[in-house]
Design a protein around this motif. Structure first.
Motif, PDB file in Angstrom:
ATOM      1  N   ASN A 211       0.823  -1.213   0.000  1.00 20.07           N
ATOM      2  CA  ASN A 211       0.000   0.000   0.000  1.00 20.07           C
ATOM      3  C   ASN A 211       0.856   1.261   0.000  1.00 20.07           C
ATOM      4  O   ASN A 211       0.535   2.241  -0.685  1.00 20.07           O
ATOM      5  N   LEU A 212       1.942   1.260   0.772  1.00 17.66           N
ATOM      6  CA  LEU A 212       2.822   2.427   0.794  1.00 17.66           C
ATOM      7  C   LEU A 212       3.473   2.652  -0.570  1.00 17.66           C
ATOM      8  O   LEU A 212       3.575   3.797  -1.043  1.00 17.66           O
ATOM      9  N   VAL A 213       3.916   1.557  -1.205  1.00 20.47           N
ATOM     10  CA  VAL A 213       4.514   1.691  -2.536  1.00 20.47           C
ATOM     11  C   VAL A 213       3.490   2.203  -3.532  1.00 20.47           C
ATOM     12  O   VAL A 213       3.774   3.096  -4.347  1.00 20.47           O
ATOM     13  N   ALA A 214       2.273   1.658  -3.493  1.00 16.83           N
ATOM     14  CA  ALA A 214       1.237   2.070  -4.439  1.00 16.83           C
ATOM     15  C   ALA A 214       0.793   3.508  -4.205  1.00 16.83           C
ATOM     16  O   ALA A 214       0.375   4.201  -5.143  1.00 16.83           O
ATOM     17  N   THR A 215       0.873   3.976  -2.966  1.00 17.17           N
ATOM     18  CA  THR A 215       0.379   5.313  -2.652  1.00 17.17           C
ATOM     19  C   THR A 215       1.413   6.403  -2.880  1.00 17.17           C
ATOM     20  O   THR A 215       1.091   7.487  -3.393  1.00 17.17           O
ATOM     21  N   PHE A 216       2.682   6.125  -2.550  1.00 22.33           N
ATOM     22  CA  PHE A 216       3.681   7.188  -2.558  1.00 22.33           C
ATOM     23  C   PHE A 216       4.788   6.997  -3.591  1.00 22.33           C
ATOM     24  O   PHE A 216       5.506   7.953  -3.883  1.00 22.33           O
ATOM     25  N   ALA A 217       4.965   5.783  -4.131  1.00 16.55           N
ATOM     26  CA  ALA A 217       6.099   5.546  -5.030  1.00 16.55           C
ATOM     27  C   ALA A 217       5.703   5.482  -6.493  1.00 16.55           C
ATOM     28  O   ALA A 217       6.546   5.732  -7.362  1.00 16.55           O
ATOM     29  N   VAL A 218       4.462   5.154  -6.814  1.00 22.05           N
ATOM     30  CA  VAL A 218       4.029   5.039  -8.212  1.00 22.05           C
ATOM     31  C   VAL A 218       2.790   5.895  -8.411  1.00 22.05           C
ATOM     32  O   VAL A 218       2.052   6.180  -7.466  1.00 22.05           O
ATOM     33  N   GLY A 219       2.553   6.281  -9.628  1.00 23.05           N
ATOM     34  CA  GLY A 219       1.386   7.093  -9.960  1.00 23.05           C
ATOM     35  C   GLY A 219       1.445   8.443  -9.287  1.00 23.05           C
ATOM     36  O   GLY A 219       2.516   9.015  -9.033  1.00 23.05           O
ATOM     37  N   GLU A 220       0.271   8.960  -8.966  1.00 24.92           N
ATOM     38  CA  GLU A 220       0.193  10.238  -8.272  1.00 24.92           C
ATOM     39  C   GLU A 220       0.393  10.033  -6.784  1.00 24.92           C
ATOM     40  O   GLU A 220      -0.193   9.146  -6.182  1.00 24.92           O
ATOM     41  N   VAL A 221       1.250  10.857  -6.189  1.00 24.04           N
ATOM     42  CA  VAL A 221       1.585  10.718  -4.781  1.00 24.04           C
ATOM     43  C   VAL A 221       0.338  10.945  -3.933  1.00 24.04           C
ATOM     44  O   VAL A 221      -0.395  11.921  -4.118  1.00 24.04           O
ATOM     45  N   GLY A 222       0.126  10.028  -2.977  1.00 26.57           N
ATOM     46  CA  GLY A 222      -1.026  10.142  -2.090  1.00 26.57           C
ATOM     47  C   GLY A 222      -2.309   9.580  -2.637  1.00 26.57           C
ATOM     48  O   GLY A 222      -3.355   9.684  -1.996  1.00 26.57           O
ATOM     49  N   ASP A 223      -2.276   8.937  -3.808  1.00 30.09           N
ATOM     50  CA  ASP A 223      -3.486   8.402  -4.431  1.00 30.09           C
ATOM     51  C   ASP A 223      -3.289   6.911  -4.689  1.00 30.09           C
ATOM     52  O   ASP A 223      -2.322   6.518  -5.350  1.00 30.09           O
ATOM     53  N   LEU A 224      -4.195   6.082  -4.146  1.00 29.03           N
ATOM     54  CA  LEU A 224      -4.150   4.638  -4.352  1.00 29.03           C
ATOM     55  C   LEU A 224      -5.104   4.284  -5.483  1.00 29.03           C
ATOM     56  O   LEU A 224      -6.319   4.491  -5.368  1.00 29.03           O
ATOM     57  N   SER A 225      -4.570   3.772  -6.581  1.00 28.64           N
ATOM     58  CA  SER A 225      -5.395   3.462  -7.742  1.00 28.64           C
ATOM     59  C   SER A 225      -6.279   2.258  -7.471  1.00 28.64           C
ATOM     60  O   SER A 225      -6.006   1.433  -6.583  1.00 28.64           O
ATOM     61  N   THR A 226      -7.360   2.152  -8.254  1.00 27.27           N
ATOM     62  CA  THR A 226      -8.284   1.022  -8.105  1.00 27.27           C
ATOM     63  C   THR A 226      -7.596  -0.287  -8.461  1.00 27.27           C
ATOM     64  O   THR A 226      -7.830  -1.324  -7.827  1.00 27.27           O
ATOM     65  N   ARG A 227      -6.745  -0.270  -9.488  1.00 25.66           N
ATOM     66  CA  ARG A 227      -6.049  -1.494  -9.898  1.00 25.66           C
ATOM     67  C   ARG A 227      -5.153  -2.008  -8.781  1.00 25.66           C
ATOM     68  O   ARG A 227      -5.156  -3.204  -8.462  1.00 25.66           O
ATOM     69  N   ALA A 228      -4.380  -1.108  -8.161  1.00 23.97           N
ATOM     70  CA  ALA A 228      -3.508  -1.525  -7.064  1.00 23.97           C
ATOM     71  C   ALA A 228      -4.319  -2.009  -5.868  1.00 23.97           C
ATOM     72  O   ALA A 228      -3.946  -2.977  -5.193  1.00 23.97           O
ATOM     73  N   SER A 229      -5.439  -1.352  -5.599  1.00 25.01           N
ATOM     74  CA  SER A 229      -6.283  -1.769  -4.482  1.00 25.01           C
ATOM     75  C   SER A 229      -6.857  -3.163  -4.708  1.00 25.01           C
ATOM     76  O   SER A 229      -6.919  -3.980  -3.778  1.00 25.01           O
ATOM     77  N   LEU A 230      -7.275  -3.465  -5.944  1.00 23.45           N
ATOM     78  CA  LEU A 230      -7.772  -4.804  -6.257  1.00 23.45           C
ATOM     79  C   LEU A 230      -6.701  -5.858  -5.993  1.00 23.45           C
ATOM     80  O   LEU A 230      -6.968  -6.890  -5.363  1.00 23.45           O
ATOM     81  N   PHE A 231      -5.496  -5.606  -6.468  1.00 19.40           N
ATOM     82  CA  PHE A 231      -4.426  -6.587  -6.273  1.00 19.40           C
ATOM     83  C   PHE A 231      -4.072  -6.750  -4.795  1.00 19.40           C
ATOM     84  O   PHE A 231      -3.908  -7.875  -4.308  1.00 19.40           O
ATOM     85  N   LEU A 232      -3.950  -5.650  -4.062  1.00 17.97           N
ATOM     86  CA  LEU A 232      -3.534  -5.734  -2.664  1.00 17.97           C
ATOM     87  C   LEU A 232      -4.587  -6.439  -1.811  1.00 17.97           C
ATOM     88  O   LEU A 232      -4.238  -7.231  -0.924  1.00 17.97           O
ATOM     89  N   ASN A 233      -5.856  -6.178  -2.065  1.00 20.22           N
ATOM     90  CA  ASN A 233      -6.904  -6.890  -1.329  1.00 20.22           C
ATOM     91  C   ASN A 233      -6.875  -8.384  -1.644  1.00 20.22           C
ATOM     92  O   ASN A 233      -7.035  -9.228  -0.752  1.00 20.22           O
ATOM     93  N   ALA A 234      -6.678  -8.700  -2.929  1.00 21.30           N
ATOM     94  CA  ALA A 234      -6.574 -10.110  -3.310  1.00 21.30           C
ATOM     95  C   ALA A 234      -5.341 -10.755  -2.682  1.00 21.30           C
ATOM     96  O   ALA A 234      -5.396 -11.903  -2.217  1.00 21.30           O
ATOM     97  N   PHE A 235      -4.234 -10.026  -2.643  1.00 22.20           N
ATOM     98  CA  PHE A 235      -3.006 -10.551  -2.030  1.00 22.20           C
ATOM     99  C   PHE A 235      -3.237 -10.875  -0.557  1.00 22.20           C
ATOM    100  O   PHE A 235      -2.821 -11.945  -0.078  1.00 22.20           O
ATOM    101  N   LEU A 236      -3.895  -9.996   0.162  1.00 21.05           N
ATOM    102  CA  LEU A 236      -4.134 -10.222   1.586  1.00 21.05           C
ATOM    103  C   LEU A 236      -4.979 -11.471   1.814  1.00 21.05           C
ATOM    104  O   LEU A 236      -4.631 -12.340   2.638  1.00 21.05           O
ATOM    105  N   ILE A 237      -6.084 -11.609   1.079  1.00 19.93           N
ATOM    106  CA  ILE A 237      -6.979 -12.753   1.282  1.00 19.93           C
ATOM    107  C   ILE A 237      -6.308 -14.055   0.858  1.00 19.93           C
ATOM    108  O   ILE A 237      -6.348 -15.074   1.573  1.00 19.93           O
ATOM    109  N   ILE A 238      -5.656 -14.047  -0.299  1.00 20.93           N
ATOM    110  CA  ILE A 238      -5.059 -15.279  -0.828  1.00 20.93           C
ATOM    111  C   ILE A 238      -3.902 -15.744   0.037  1.00 20.93           C
ATOM    112  O   ILE A 238      -3.765 -16.943   0.332  1.00 20.93           O
ATOM    113  N   GLU A 239      -3.045 -14.827   0.466  1.00 22.73           N
ATOM    114  CA  GLU A 239      -1.908 -15.236   1.287  1.00 22.73           C
ATOM    115  C   GLU A 239      -2.350 -15.689   2.671  1.00 22.73           C
ATOM    116  O   GLU A 239      -1.698 -16.548   3.271  1.00 22.73           O
TER     117      GLU A 239
END
Length: 527
Positions: A211-239
């Motif tokens: 989440n920190l990488v998606a929010t501050f290192a890629v794209g617009e700083v301080g904005d979490l994209s929908t694509r990254a949010s989909l992957f991170l939520n899936a990563f949490l549940i699957i792992e």
């Protein structure tokens, strides 16, 4: 790498490629439809506009076709019984269940065929789609790169965290195998619980880092994209699901494995289940939502069906491939059992385990077609409840075996004073274990049936019949425990009096006769 192991990863990459290249084909049509819908919604719906619609021959024909299609869908359920009752004298509502099941199977196959037609149209549109596209390749490439960075960073952090925690897992596993102070099964439970907490913390740290990488290192700083949010939520549940699998099939740490199987078997089944969970999870939780958003909901549903079909085929191939090997392993375990009931049950399960596995995967596949909205959550929670009930039942049975299943040995002085007490105690323990194991098996079966909706355990226990049965069983158990305790105490007291090596020496003949008669009368009265 064998073709079987390549199947899930190739299917996921295929779906990802279809998602990426399908957007330019459907972008123009979706924009046009949005513009036309906006223009139509701006106008008020009046009787005059409806009259103009009916005057238009083409619009009138489209409305007629739409109404007829809706009518056919409404009549579909009645056609199920009418088609089965054709050429017979029975009423549609009296059609037999096998005929209705046959019709239902035909409808499911038809739905799958229709969804495959959607996929064929999608692939065709990739190559023959016409019109001027408004798709911005630069924006698409930038979004794909940003999502790829988030994926790589999240998995890299998770791998690093697990490498750092490896010595801790090794130490916990060693204490589970060679520690002192607790029975082996209690040490196993404690160590597995500690390792599971650490595993969950590692997953959470990787999720936060992503989440920190998606929010501050890629794209617009301080904005979490929908694509990254989909992957991170899936990563949490699957792992987290994979962490639960590692509790059962820990391949690297022998002392953290709940199931009593070899390291080779644990490694095989752990890898297979992890691949299956990853394929279905990331496919349905990442690829399908992206297709629904960027392409269309119909194509997304078709891709979801394709994912489940590939997973079903993959599972069937693995189950059939390992049918004989797992059967032999179960027979080996059954031959080591000291109880006849356990031995017969394991041998029977060894012959039929693949049928249960195939039925389970078939049920999951059919549920995703019939109930796509809530099928996966229902199956997931039911599976977790089933695994929890079975594992808890095995652990409780093992704990009872290790605590009270061992032969009771009294001290030499106690054996001298009460020579028959040790024999009596050891004669009751096997029967008590059989009763307790039977209660555990019945309880596990009831919990499993409740998990899949075939039996409502809470409602049954709340009913008069259920509460009465449980109360009677508890009363009978308490009566038996008190009777056995009283019998052991009184019989030991009489034996102590009759023993010439204890008390005041050998009793008189009259005392012997009276005590023996009293012991026999006590046994008859109690049993």
């Amino acid at each position: 790498m064998t073709p079987l192991r390549l199947l899930p990863w190739l299917s996921v990459w295929l779906l990802a490629l279809v998602t990426m290249f399908a957007a330019p084909v459907f972008a123009q049509s979706s924009n046009d439809s949005e513009g036309s819908n906006g223009a139509e919604s701006a106008e008020p719906q009046t009787y005059e506009s409806l009259a103009n619609l009916l005057e238009d021959e083409q619009a009138r024909q489209e409305l007629i076709d739409l109404l007829r299609s809706q009518a056919s869908e409404v009549a579909e359920s009645s056609e199920l019984a009418e088609g089965a009752a054709q050429d017979s004298d029975i009423a549609p509502e009296d059609v037999s269940l096998p005929r209705q099941l046959a019709q239902l199977t035909s409808n499911v196959v038809g739905d799958v065929g229709g969804q495959f037609e959607q996929i064929a149209l999608l692939v065709r549109g990739l190559f023959v789609g016409g019109g001027e596209s408004v798709f911005d390749m630069a924006v698409f490439v930038s979004a794909a790169i940003n999502l790829g960075i988030v994926i790589v960073a999240t998995f890299a952090m998770f791998i690093v965290f697990r490498r750092v925690a490896k010595p801790l897992f090794t130490k916990i596993s060693g204490w589970s195998q060679q520690g002192n102070g607790l029975t082996p099964v209690l040490r196993l439970i404690v160590c597995v619980a500690i390792a599971a907490v650490i595993d969950v913390l590692l997953v959470a740290l990787a999720y936060v880092g992503g989440n920190l990488v998606a929010t501050f290192a890629v794209g617009e700083v301080g904005d979490l994209s929908t694509r990254a949010s989909l992957f991170l939520n899936a990563f949490l549940i699957i792992e987290l699901l994979k962490a639960a699998v590692r509790m059962l099939f820990s391949s690297r740490y022998e002392g953290l494995r709940l199931l009593p199987i070899s390291a080779q078997e644990a490694s095989y089944w752990n890898r297979w289940l992890a691949r299956l969970i990853g394929m279905v999870g990331y496919g349905l939780m990442v690829v399908v939502p992206l297709v629904n958003f960027y392409v269309s909901a119909a194509v997304g549903q078709a891709l979801g069906t394709l994912i489940m079909l590939l997973a079903f085929i993959y599972a069937v191939v693995v189950v059939l491939k390992n049918r004989v090997r797992l059967r032999d392993n179960l027979n080996t375990v059954g031959s080591r059992s000291t109880l006849a009931a356990s031995r017969v049950s394991l041998q029977l399960f060894a012959r039929t385990w693949h049928m249960f596995a195939l039925l389970y995967f078939l049920m999951v596949f059919v549920l995703t077609l019939v109930r796509p909205g809530d099928a996966l959550p229902f199956v997931l929670f039911a599976t977790l409840k089933t695994l929890a009930a079975v594992v808890v039942g095995l652990l409780v049975s093992t704990f009872l075996t290790q605590t009270i299943g061992r032969r009771i040995q009294l001290s030499p002085d106690m054996r001298r004073k009460l020579p028959m007490l040790e024999k009596r105690l050891n004669s009751y323990v096997p029967n008590a274990l059989r009763i307790l194991r039977t209660v555990i098996v019945v309880t596990v079966i009831m919990v499993v049936l409740d998990a899949w909706g075939a039996f409502d355990l809470a409602a049954w226990y709340a009913s008069e019949a259920g509460a009465g049965l449980v109360s009677k069983l508890i009363s009978v158990a308490m009566i038996l425990i008190v009777a056995i305790g009283a019998w052991l105490g009184l019989a030991s007291l009489i034996e102590h009096k009759l023993n010439p090596d204890t008390g005041v020496g050998e009793p008189a003949a009259r005392a012997k006769t009276l005590l023996s008669l009293f012991r026999n009368a006590l046994a008859i009265a109690m049993w």
